[in-house]
Design an enzyme around this catalytic site. Sequence first.
Site, PDB file in Angstrom:
ATOM      1  N   HIS A 125       0.834  -1.201   0.000  1.00  0.00           N
ATOM      2  CA  HIS A 125       0.000   0.000   0.000  1.00  0.00           C
ATOM      3  C   HIS A 125       0.867   1.248   0.000  1.00  0.00           C
ATOM      4  O   HIS A 125       0.611   2.191  -0.752  1.00  0.00           O
ATOM      5  CB  HIS A 125      -0.911   0.001   1.235  1.00  0.00           C
ATOM      6  CG  HIS A 125      -2.209  -0.710   1.044  1.00  0.00           C
ATOM      7  ND1 HIS A 125      -2.277  -2.063   0.836  1.00  0.00           N
ATOM      8  CD2 HIS A 125      -3.489  -0.239   1.018  1.00  0.00           C
ATOM      9  CE1 HIS A 125      -3.548  -2.415   0.701  1.00  0.00           C
ATOM     10  NE2 HIS A 125      -4.302  -1.334   0.803  1.00  0.00           N
ATOM     11  N   HIS A 174       0.706  -3.860   9.229  1.00  0.00           N
ATOM     12  CA  HIS A 174       2.092  -3.648   8.818  1.00  0.00           C
ATOM     13  C   HIS A 174       2.905  -3.113   9.979  1.00  0.00           C
ATOM     14  O   HIS A 174       2.411  -2.321  10.797  1.00  0.00           O
ATOM     15  CB  HIS A 174       2.186  -2.643   7.658  1.00  0.00           C
ATOM     16  CG  HIS A 174       2.067  -3.254   6.308  1.00  0.00           C
ATOM     17  ND1 HIS A 174       2.971  -4.183   5.812  1.00  0.00           N
ATOM     18  CD2 HIS A 174       1.142  -3.084   5.332  1.00  0.00           C
ATOM     19  CE1 HIS A 174       2.609  -4.539   4.592  1.00  0.00           C
ATOM     20  NE2 HIS A 174       1.501  -3.892   4.281  1.00  0.00           N
TER      21      HIS A 174
END
Length: 210
Positions: A125, A174
């Site tokens: 992302h 993450h």
Amino acid sequence: MAFGLWAFLSIADEMAEGETRGFDTAVMLAMRTADHNDPVGPAWFEFAVRDITALGGYAVLSLVTLIAVGFLIATKKYADALLLFAAIAGGDLLSESLKMGFARPRPDLVAHVVEVSSASFPSGHAMVSAATYLTIGALLARVQERRSVKTYIHVTAVLITLMIGVSRVYLGVHWPTDVLAGWCLGAAWSILCVTAAGWFARQRSATLSA
């Protein structure tokens, strides 16, 4: 561009040696309440962050890319259209290749607020959104005459990229260093592609005026 690449390699080296665990843990827990499965902030804020993270998802990035490429083709900027497509597709391919190479597991410290399936490093992302929004921003700013407009476009592209990356840590999917590495490499890739586009544009202009 060189700084971004150097920063990525430095983070990757530290991560591989396990030196980033303390930093990653501290930042991730700072975004949690006493219950590590509960992100800080009210429920509406969590929903808003989910919406923000979707701006870096493949569906949204693909749609944004198609719209931008279509606009460039409609305005007969074929070279820019090809460059933009190559920049984003190349960034995605690079991201997925690196994920398989590093094979870093997703965070196990907190609960994941959204579903994920791929490896963790670097953040796709963060990296692909940087490649997409920064490149589009640079192409849009290049055709503007007023410096204030150029600045606004660049700042907007950077802010969107930063928000997407931070959202990945907030949602627990993450580690912070995944996002930092993604930003660094995505920005370096975008700068490379935009620089290449500028070089080709100058060569084409020189050829036409010769």
